[in-house]
Design a protein around this motif. Sequence first.
Motif, PDB file in Angstrom:
ATOM      1  N   GLU A 327       0.826  -1.210   0.000  1.00 51.35           N
ATOM      2  CA  GLU A 327       0.000   0.000   0.000  1.00 51.35           C
ATOM      3  C   GLU A 327       0.862   1.262   0.000  1.00 51.35           C
ATOM      4  N   ASN A 366      -7.593  -5.834  -0.951  1.00 54.56           N
ATOM      5  CA  ASN A 366      -7.582  -4.770  -1.954  1.00 54.56           C
ATOM      6  C   ASN A 366      -6.573  -5.086  -3.063  1.00 54.56           C
ATOM      7  N   THR A 368      -6.705  -6.454  -7.494  1.00 53.57           N
ATOM      8  CA  THR A 368      -7.510  -6.885  -8.644  1.00 53.57           C
ATOM      9  C   THR A 368      -6.695  -7.775  -9.584  1.00 53.57           C
ATOM     10  N   SER A 405     -12.599  -3.201  -8.215  1.00 53.63           N
ATOM     11  CA  SER A 405     -11.804  -2.953  -7.014  1.00 53.63           C
ATOM     12  C   SER A 405     -12.656  -3.101  -5.755  1.00 53.63           C
ATOM     13  N   LEU A 406     -11.974  -3.327  -4.644  1.00 49.09           N
ATOM     14  CA  LEU A 406     -12.637  -3.498  -3.360  1.00 49.09           C
ATOM     15  C   LEU A 406     -12.957  -2.140  -2.750  1.00 49.09           C
ATOM     16  N   GLU A 407     -14.177  -2.006  -2.260  1.00 49.68           N
ATOM     17  CA  GLU A 407     -14.565  -0.831  -1.491  1.00 49.68           C
ATOM     18  C   GLU A 407     -14.970  -1.318  -0.109  1.00 49.68           C
ATOM     19  N   ARG A 408     -13.993  -1.399   0.784  1.00 53.25           N
ATOM     20  CA  ARG A 408     -14.244  -1.942   2.117  1.00 53.25           C
ATOM     21  C   ARG A 408     -14.861  -0.881   3.013  1.00 53.25           C
ATOM     22  N   GLU A 409     -15.871  -1.264   3.775  1.00 57.27           N
ATOM     23  CA  GLU A 409     -16.498  -0.360   4.727  1.00 57.27           C
ATOM     24  C   GLU A 409     -16.192  -0.822   6.139  1.00 57.27           C
ATOM     25  N   LYS A 462      -5.234   4.679   7.705  1.00 61.26           N
ATOM     26  CA  LYS A 462      -6.225   3.674   7.352  1.00 61.26           C
ATOM     27  C   LYS A 462      -6.747   2.924   8.572  1.00 61.26           C
ATOM     28  N   VAL A 769     -18.091  -8.296   2.112  1.00 65.05           N
ATOM     29  CA  VAL A 769     -17.681  -7.251   1.173  1.00 65.05           C
ATOM     30  C   VAL A 769     -18.521  -7.358  -0.085  1.00 65.05           C
ATOM     31  N   ARG A 770     -18.685  -6.217  -0.738  1.00 63.38           N
ATOM     32  CA  ARG A 770     -19.322  -6.158  -2.046  1.00 63.38           C
ATOM     33  C   ARG A 770     -18.280  -5.705  -3.057  1.00 63.38           C
ATOM     34  N   ARG A 771     -18.217  -6.416  -4.166  1.00 61.09           N
ATOM     35  CA  ARG A 771     -17.341  -6.017  -5.270  1.00 61.09           C
ATOM     36  C   ARG A 771     -18.187  -6.043  -6.532  1.00 61.09           C
TER      37      ARG A 771
END
Length: 864
Positions: A327, A366, A368, A405-409, A462, A769-771
């Motif tokens: 990262e 995270n 792809t 891509s991952l959008e982590r909440e 983060k 997670v949603r991708r």
Amino acid sequence: MKVYESHDGNWWIWIKSLRESRDNDRLIRFPGWVFNSLKELNIRNPLKLALVILIALSIVNHLVVAALSKTSFQTNEYDPDKSPMNKLPGGFRTDVAIVYMNDFRQDIFSAVRNWKINEYEVWVMVSASHDWTGGYVEGAFDGLTHYDEVQTYADGRMARIGRGYYMVPTEGWTTYIQYLIEKALKADVDGVVLEEPEFWVDAFYSEAFEKYLPIFYEASPSQEGNQLMNEITGSLMAKLYLELERNIFNYVKMLNPNVKTFLALHSPLNYAEWGISTPYAMTLDIQSLDGYIAQVWSDTARTPIYGTTALFEHAYLEYTYFENLVEGTGKTLILLMDPKSDDPDYTWDDYRKWYEETVVAALMINSTWFELLPWPERVFGDPTIPRNYVVELVNVFKVLSIIPSLEREGSIIGIPISDSYLWARDLPPQGVYLLALPLMAHGYWVQIFPIEKIVDPAFLKKFTAIILNYELWKSTDISIIDMLSQWVKEGGILFYVGDVTSKEAQESLLHLLRGVNIDCSQLAYSKCVIAVDEEVAYLCGNSLSEPLVKTWDAVTEMKSLFGDSLNDSSSPTGKARVGRSLGVQPEGAMVYGPYIDLPSGNYTVGFLLKVDDNERQAKVATLDVSTDVGQNILSKMDIYSTDFNEKGVYYWFNLPFILNRPARNVEFRVWFNPGVADLYVSQVRLIRVQDYEFLSVECNGVEPLYIGDGDLKVVFQKRHGEGLFIFIGVPLHSIIPPPNLYDNVAARIASLLLRRAGVLPEAESILIVRRGPLTALYTYGEARLTGEFIDLFSPSLEESTDPTFGSLRYALLLDSDSEVRNRLITEDWRFSNLGEIIGVVLVSVAVALIILILRKPSSSCQSS
């Protein structure tokens, strides 16, 4: 989509860019002959070109694939025509083929050429530490033998892998790898992967390694058993491989700066568990290194955690380290998974379940780019593989090739480790799971990260909370502590959990306490610890001074070489393992396991046994404790039938033992002696005698939760600026091995205080997670989703509405209305492919007609 401008009027360059660019938002796949025909037209009229493109795009709409992610695979097949990856259902293809090169005599030229003809980007993989064929060691390469460069144990055994050898990273071995790579570059490869720089921490007795010791540390292996020596050798091993990696990647870029460079290796969690040293955070300084392949799969993730397998969590935490390693660096991360274990002694159902859990874990990371599998030959080339598993794999491959891509909440809780985690610890390496797994079970996102990265303030942002522990790695850099103190002041929540035993760790912790404005000149210890906070007493216990107890079921949680498993109402578990008095003398242990790592300390292991006859004065069994897979017996005792006061009644037989240093692969065994009585084994119980104390601080101005001797603070919290510092002086070694991987007092306190601070999990007892149209989840309690989904782990693509899941379940789901479902196959794929073939034929005919029309002479005639 990028538009490539032609400066010479040849619009063909633009068409070519559509086909070859891997950076486009969408990738258009034309049949090869159509592509070549368009090239021959040499169209220069923009309107005519636009007509061709628009018509072609409208016809081949079903061939347009979203290039949101990349995929690769690794193979030792040099002939693509023999590779199952060219024969997968639905015509699936990856972006990259990584060809393994394990000997200088291999024909890498034809291999690269043939894979490129099949339209793959081709990389070559070379091992950093394995002389697979012995071509270097045994003298075939340069006419000289190199046995002195092989990693060697104290008894003179060389570290072997198959018929090959594990190498010390000497100059000669580096030269050999450079020769392989130069040969590959001449073959026009697009990338170079250096794989598995592995040095076994106990194999430092080779002549070559001994020569490095006085040069770097003025020490020698004669100091065997000394902890300092272990740290010296482990650190040197990592530095030697760092130098090799730097030389190799610099060499690649010198020969061809456009070639991609990757380092493929297991996670530090796994290498520490297996006793291997290698550099991690150190490698970020190698400017010629483009990225990493995270080699995580069922064989790494199934490594037992104190006798229990937690495959999903193990894989997920392994992946998180690599996510945090890259990262902010600009380096690329490729996530590996494997549909089949290296261990042949399991079923396809086992392999399938393990693979699915690994895929779910990878989708929570995270990245792809996915390496779909390392050895397709042993998966799709195995005639025993179930057809429905093939279908499932292809569907997963297809989905991974177009995943966004991952959008982590939700909040992220970080647990730092250092490179020294591999060689300088006070605990077995799996102590990290005592901090991570209970919080994951509450629904918190927990990640492992390299402590070396926090010199970058942007990286720290983060994390909502960080859990620091000096029993797992040695702290030496005070500037790291200053960064953490500043992060707390700006709003972070920092936990210190555990003990400190080294001088360096004590100094670092004292520096940290001063950094958060706690006046403390020295640390202390308490024997008796009592809660002063009612809520923490209710949820975490009024007293922390309790002995550790962990119990295993002899039938379901221990191993056995013989003996019947049967129901037994007098057993606490309702079942037992029994050895019959009549029969042939068996070989091996009737009950053994669980192969756990233990810290130093005083222990008692109890065996719950009964016999059906207690009248004969004869030995019915021998109990023992051993380490190193039975090679080292720590304690043993003989059991006679007359030791049982009553027949048919269970009794505990306790065997004490002492560990003067941390031990690996500890097992408890029951050796049955037939011909005396039937022996029943119900449970095995481990108790650690409390020879530990609780780390304490003498200070004021804090909010105490537990206090120890003389009003010492054992657990407390203190505001610092906008953030919060929390101290939990519960040594991790006091809760090893844990009775429950998902619960211990330190994690319970941490969870309670996170909630008090307003840090809540995004969802209770579930990680999800949603991708894009995909949902990946793992549950720790009952969970229900709202909507209509397709189960991607179902070969029949089973559909469900508002599905529910029980505890410790996982799933990979696709929205039912997603267009992605049109790319998937089912078990009747041979027939469904027919429609696709017909569609491609119709497309080809239509495009051919367009080309013929455009090739007709212009209607205008020149005057004669």
